[in-house]
Design a protein around this motif. Structure first.
Motif, short mmCIF file in Angstrom:
data_model
loop_
_atom_site.label_atom_id
_atom_site.label_comp_id
_atom_site.label_asym_id
_atom_site.label_seq_id
_atom_site.Cartn_x
_atom_site.Cartn_y
_atom_site.Cartn_z
N TYR A 1 0.70 -0.96 -0.04
CA TYR A 1 0.02 0.13 0.00
C TYR A 1 0.65 1.38 -0.02
O TYR A 1 0.25 2.47 -0.51
CB TYR A 1 -1.19 0.12 1.23
N ALA A 2 1.89 1.16 0.49
CA ALA A 2 2.87 2.39 0.49
C ALA A 2 3.57 2.57 -0.56
O ALA A 2 4.60 3.73 -0.74
CB ALA A 2 3.83 2.29 1.76
N SER A 3 3.69 2.00 -1.66
CA SER A 3 4.01 2.01 -3.10
C SER A 3 4.25 3.52 -3.52
O SER A 3 3.07 4.13 -3.51
CB SER A 3 3.76 1.00 -4.01
N THR A 4 5.21 4.25 -3.77
CA THR A 4 5.04 5.43 -4.21
C THR A 4 4.39 5.85 -5.48
O THR A 4 4.00 6.63 -5.70
CB THR A 4 6.51 6.04 -4.36
N THR B 1 2.00 3.58 -6.83
CA THR B 1 0.51 3.67 -6.33
C THR B 1 -0.08 4.92 -5.78
O THR B 1 -1.05 5.62 -6.15
CB THR B 1 0.17 2.46 -5.70
N GLN B 2 0.73 5.32 -4.73
CA GLN B 2 0.32 6.60 -4.35
C GLN B 2 0.29 7.91 -5.19
O GLN B 2 -0.67 8.76 -5.10
CB GLN B 2 1.21 7.17 -2.95
N ARG C 1 -2.93 7.51 -7.11
CA ARG C 1 -4.17 7.89 -6.48
C ARG C 1 -4.07 9.29 -6.36
O ARG C 1 -5.19 9.87 -6.71
CB ARG C 1 -3.95 7.41 -4.93
N THR C 2 -3.06 10.22 -6.26
CA THR C 2 -3.09 11.53 -6.37
C THR C 2 -3.65 12.13 -7.70
O THR C 2 -4.44 13.08 -7.75
CB THR C 2 -1.78 12.10 -6.02
N ILE D 1 -7.36 3.15 -1.58
CA ILE D 1 -6.14 2.01 -1.64
C ILE D 1 -6.55 1.06 -0.87
O ILE D 1 -6.86 1.40 0.31
CB ILE D 1 -4.80 2.76 -1.38
N VAL E 1 -6.76 4.48 2.77
CA VAL E 1 -5.74 3.75 2.62
C VAL E 1 -5.83 2.37 3.47
O VAL E 1 -5.62 2.93 4.82
CB VAL E 1 -4.33 4.56 2.66
#
Length: 290
Positions: free
Chosen positions: A41-44, A46-47, A50-51, A62, A93
């Motif tokens: 979930y902390a993958s930069t 994927t983040q 999302r943004t 997420i 998240v």
């Protein structure tokens, strides 16, 4: 459940080519999206997606593995009676201690309970998932799990240049464009036909073209096993073997991606053979009795 992957050219041509130029200017309706991956979930990456999707007006939650869970395909925990750990680590998240398929199943049945998302997006994955690699990919496995739940899905992967992913930013922007295109071209309230998802691969250097593709016939990377007696007497070390010949199918995702095209392959999540193979098998076993 897992899985034969099919190309549906007519579907993708109609979906990716807007017949009405005015329609292309339409503001996409806001979608409720479950975003996942196989990298945690902390993958930069994927983040960042999302943004970008939120900036485009979508509602994005997420629900992804707690840690890296790559190359597990559609592996899912159905050992009934056991437990699964999941928590909301920040607003919107969720972390799930399991596989990408576990994350999607938990997200659909718990986080989105009673009100399923409009779309499941998996990725962006650092590393392409073409040909039979898609069968082993946790990124694609998450998308297939969504199909089994009756939800449209997209798996997004980005080709590597050594250990780098120079087009990750462009791939993220393309994912938003693709989601928006699906939103403005949906038919009868459907983003995609029933039980259909998209396996998308973004190249290292793009030609500026998007191509619908069939699933490749040859693996770009496979495995070899070398004795690892330094570890234990019966241990073997898993080594990569990179393909040295091109894919025999000129319209395959592997071929077109290597040429610099963004590739999109329609997937249905089924391993069932086609009608010709089925007929041949039927002819050979019809007289068998239990």
């Amino acid at each position: 459940m897992f899985r034969r992957i099919l190309l549906i050219p007519a579907l993708l041509v109609s979906m990716l080519t807007l017949a009405n130029p005015v329609q292309a200017q339409t503001t996409p309706p806001s979608l409720r999206i479950l975003l996942t991956n196989d990298d945690g979930y902390a993958s930069t990456y994927t983040q960042a997606l999302r943004t970008a999707l939120i900036a485009a007006g979508h509602q994005v939650t997420i629900v992804a593995p707690a840690a890296d869970a790559s190359a597990v395909g559609t592996s899912i925990n159905i050992r009934f009676g056991t437990t699964l750990t999941a928590s909301q680590v920040s607003p919107g998240v969720w972390s799930v201690a399991g596989s990408p398929a576990d994350a999607v199943a938990f997200g659909v049945n718990t986080v989105f309970a009673g009100n399923p998302p409009d779309l499941v997006v998996s990725g962006p994955n650092p590393g392409e998932n073409v040909a039979s690699l898609a069968n082993h990919s946790g990124t694609v496995g998450a998308a297939v799990t969504a199909l089994a739940a009756g939800l449209p899905s997209i798996a997004l992967s980005v080709a590597r240049d050594g250990s780098a992913f120079p087009t990750m930013t462009q791939a993220t922007a393309f994912a938003v464009k693709l989601v928006n295109r699906l939103a403005v071209t949906q038919q009868n309230g459907r983003l995609l036909p029933p039980h259909t998802g998209l396996n998308v691969n973004y190249p290292i250097v793009t030609t500026g073209q998007v191509k619908t593709a069939s699933l490749g016939l040859s693996l770009p990377i496979s495995t070899a096993y070398a004795p690892a007696t330094d570890v234990c007497p019966t241990c073997f070390r898993i080594l990569p073997v990179f393909a040295t010949t091109p894919d025999p199918d000129n319209n395959s995702d592997r071929t077109l991606l290597t040429a610099g095209n963004v590739t999109i392959t329609a997937i249905d999540g089924s391993w069932e053979a086609g009608p010709v193979a089925t007929s041949l098998v039927r002819a050979r076993v019809h007289s068998l009795t239990p």
